[in-house]
Design an enzyme around this catalytic site. Structure first.
Site, PDB file in Angstrom:
ATOM      1  CG  ASP A  93      -1.717   1.242   1.381  1.00  0.00           C
ATOM      2  OD1 ASP A  93      -1.595   2.123   0.505  1.00  0.00           O
ATOM      3  OD2 ASP A  93      -2.471   1.352   2.368  1.00  0.00           O
TER       4      ASP A  93
ATOM      5  CG  HIS B 186      -0.374   8.257 -23.648  1.00  0.00           C
ATOM      6  ND1 HIS B 186      -1.464   8.474 -22.838  1.00  0.00           N
ATOM      7  CD2 HIS B 186      -0.863   7.721 -24.787  1.00  0.00           C
ATOM      8  CE1 HIS B 186      -2.553   8.064 -23.460  1.00  0.00           C
ATOM      9  NE2 HIS B 186      -2.217   7.612 -24.657  1.00  0.00           N
TER      10      HIS B 186
ATOM     11  CD  GLU C 154     -10.457   6.394 -26.546  1.00  0.00           C
ATOM     12  OE1 GLU C 154      -9.484   5.650 -26.424  1.00  0.00           O
ATOM     13  OE2 GLU C 154     -11.018   6.953 -25.582  1.00  0.00           O
TER      14      GLU C 154
ATOM     15  CG  HIS D 233      -4.664  12.904 -23.294  1.00  0.00           C
ATOM     16  ND1 HIS D 233      -3.428  12.665 -22.754  1.00  0.00           N
ATOM     17  CD2 HIS D 233      -5.431  11.843 -22.936  1.00  0.00           C
ATOM     18  CE1 HIS D 233      -3.444  11.515 -22.093  1.00  0.00           C
ATOM     19  NE2 HIS D 233      -4.656  11.001 -22.182  1.00  0.00           N
TER      20      HIS D 233
ATOM     21  CE  LYS E 178     -12.995   6.215 -22.519  1.00  0.00           C
ATOM     22  NZ  LYS E 178     -11.630   5.990 -22.975  1.00  0.00           N
TER      23      LYS E 178
HETATM   24  O1  LIG Z   1      -5.497   5.681 -27.753  1.00  0.00           O
HETATM   25  P1  LIG Z   1      -4.648   5.693 -26.518  1.00  0.00           P
HETATM   26  O2  LIG Z   1      -3.213   6.005 -26.780  1.00  0.00           O
HETATM   27  O3  LIG Z   1      -4.845   4.467 -25.663  1.00  0.00           O
HETATM   28  O4  LIG Z   1      -5.153   6.930 -25.653  1.00  0.00           O
HETATM   29  C1  LIG Z   1      -6.491   7.017 -25.259  1.00  0.00           C
HETATM   30  C2  LIG Z   1      -6.635   6.717 -23.770  1.00  0.00           C
HETATM   31  O5  LIG Z   1      -5.931   7.730 -23.058  1.00  0.00           O
HETATM   32  C3  LIG Z   1      -5.970   7.563 -21.653  1.00  0.00           C
HETATM   33  O6  LIG Z   1      -5.205   8.571 -21.031  1.00  0.00           O
HETATM   34  C4  LIG Z   1      -7.395   7.635 -21.175  1.00  0.00           C
HETATM   35  O7  LIG Z   1      -7.433   7.439 -19.770  1.00  0.00           O
HETATM   36  C5  LIG Z   1      -8.231   6.584 -21.861  1.00  0.00           C
HETATM   37  O8  LIG Z   1      -9.597   6.691 -21.470  1.00  0.00           O
HETATM   38  C6  LIG Z   1      -8.102   6.681 -23.358  1.00  0.00           C
HETATM   39  O9  LIG Z   1      -8.752   5.565 -23.939  1.00  0.00           O
END
Ligand SMILES: O=P(O)(O)OC[C@H]1O[C@@H](O)[C@H](O)[C@@H](O)[C@@H]1O
Length: 429
Positions: free
Chosen positions: A56, A139, A177, A201, A300
């Site tokens: 933890d 990312h 997505e 993002h 989504k």
């Molecule tokens: O298409 P990638 O690179 O997985 O990025 C999308 C995802 O990015 C993440 O940061 C989100 O938490 C997700 O909900 C999302 O699906």
């Protein structure tokens, strides 16, 4: 990252509250590396240097023991991929224990749950370690087309001349997505699309698209200019009821997948009113961009999953008589998934498209093939802050979205419905 530095030895310790059998952990590591394209010998070697600890991390004693069990003298990266409140508690625990000398802390988005908590979290981190050792991870900054925005904007004369409100009519940054909740209610139901995607993002992509030209590409200059752009971003008309929309999906189907209504997904609390599709229009208030709507949108369970930044140029000022069809305005599309760049230009009444794949382009510039996370993690290991989100950037992102969150909490913007597998509610971007 492992491909770029195959000689690098990394002791990889997974830690979480639950118990995971050692073999299951090794399977997670093996599959993750293989899917990311790591060569077999690298995967095999890494498997000799990994273990799992049921810890933890919000408990100072347990976290202290974990840190003490790591080889002394080596750099240590503590990577927190946790919901924001838990990351903050883990950092509070970190403040109370003996820390490795070369410690870096990486924190997955979302950073904080609102402006006040992001400010509090930043202040807490500043007490423990300097900003140069904090890597707030986003990312999207490792997506090839996103990285290439700088090259595309500043590396050629053609586009750099038209990158302003005189020539650009509208910008859209869209990440829809086909994925639905996929068992992530524990995190997602508290976050929703705005917090999960737009405030981190998509705002960063918008900032890269609109920032001023850097004199050099380094972590100080780039992050200063991104912050500068973010500071100029405001809601369209300063009015959340004009600038924002939200919706959530009802039952539907995508291909052969039956998708239950969001509210019927396991772990969802329907009374929260979490949105699975958010759209926010912003404007960069400076001389270069004033008056250009920038639409940020992510949803989504949307059919087709359009994931791109799109720049719509204004129509030509005059079309010669006898030209034929009215020319279609020029458009630049930066595909984020798949990673592509497409420039469509009108040409005597018909359209011509210029297409090139960023991945191929990018492969010439970098040896990391494990994008986008490989790009981010490789830099984290190298101690390169170029793509790390700085504390003030994270706070600006929350500042921009604060009024929307407040208006949504107060019920001032209706929560609409859309059928899973559709393109979203009628009349949206
Ligand atoms: O298409 P990638 O690179 O997985 O990025 C999308 C995802 O990015 C993440 O940061 C989100 O938490 C997700 O909900 C999302 O699906």
């Amino acid at each position: 990252m492992l491909r770029r530095r195959p000689e690098l030895e990394i002791e990889l310790v997974g830690a979480a509250g639950r118990t995971i059998p050692e073999d299951d952990w090794r399977a997670i590591v093996r599959d993750g590396l293989s899917e990311g394209g790591a060569p077999e010998e690298v995967v095999a070697r890494q498997l000799e240097h990994t273990r799992y600890a049921s810890v933890d991390v919000t408990d100072p004693a347990a976290l202290g023991d974990l840190l003490a069990s790591l080889p002394a003298g080596d750099p240590v990266v503590l990577y927190l991929a946790l919901p924001p409140a838990i990351s903050e508690r883990a950092t509070e625990a970190l403040a109370q224990v003996e820390r490795p000398e070369d410690l870096r802390v990486a924190i997955e988005k979302p950073f904080g749950a609102d402006l006040a908590s992001a400010q509090r979290f930043n202040a807490l981190l500043a007490q423990i370690l300097p900003e140069e050792r904090v890597f707030r991870v986003d990312h999207f900054l490792g997506i090839a087309t996103v990285l290439n925005i700088l090259g595309l904007r500043f590396g050629n004369r053609v586009l750099s001349r038209v990158w302003n409100a005189v020539d650009v009519e509208r910008i859209e940054v869209v990440y829809d997505e086909e994925l639905a909740l996929e068992g992530r209610a524990g995190y997602y139901d508290k976050a929703g699309a705005l917090e999960d995607m737009l405030q981190s993002h998509l705002l960063l992509v918008a900032a890269l698209l609109t920032m001023e030209e850097p004199a050099r590409i380094d972590s100080v200059e780039l992050r200063d200019l991104l912050t500068h752009a973010l500071r100029a971003i405001h809601l369209w008309e300063d009015d959340p009821s004009v600038a924002s929309r939200r919706a959530r999906y009802t039952a539907g189907r995508i291909g052969d997948r039956e998708i239950p209504a969001y509210v019927d997904e396991p772990g969802v609390d329907p009374s929260r009113g979490t949105e699975t599709l958010a759209e926010v229009i912003v404007e960069v208030r400076n001389g270069r961009w004033k008056g250009v709507p920038i639409v940020l949108r992510s949803g989504k369970a949307i059919a087709g999953g359009r994931r791109e930044a799109r720049i719509d140029f204004r129509p030509v000022a005059h079309v010669p008589e006898g030209f034929g069809n009215e020319p279609v305005p020029d458009r630049l599309v930066l595909g984020m998934h798949p990673e592509t760049i497409t420039l469509t230009m009108a040409c005597s009444g018909s359209e011509a498209a210029l297409d090139f794949s960023t991945v191929d382009l990018y492969a010439q510039l970098s040896s990391s093939e494990m994008r986008p996370y490989g790009e981010i993690l490789g830099r984290l290991i190298d101690g390169d802050l170029l793509l790390a989100v700085r504390g003030d950037m994270a706070e600006e992102c929350w500042r921009i979205m604060s009024a929307v969150l407040e208006a949504w909490d107060a019920g001032e913007v209706p929560l609409e419905d859309y059928v899973a597998g559709s393109s979203g509610p009628q009349g949206w971007a």
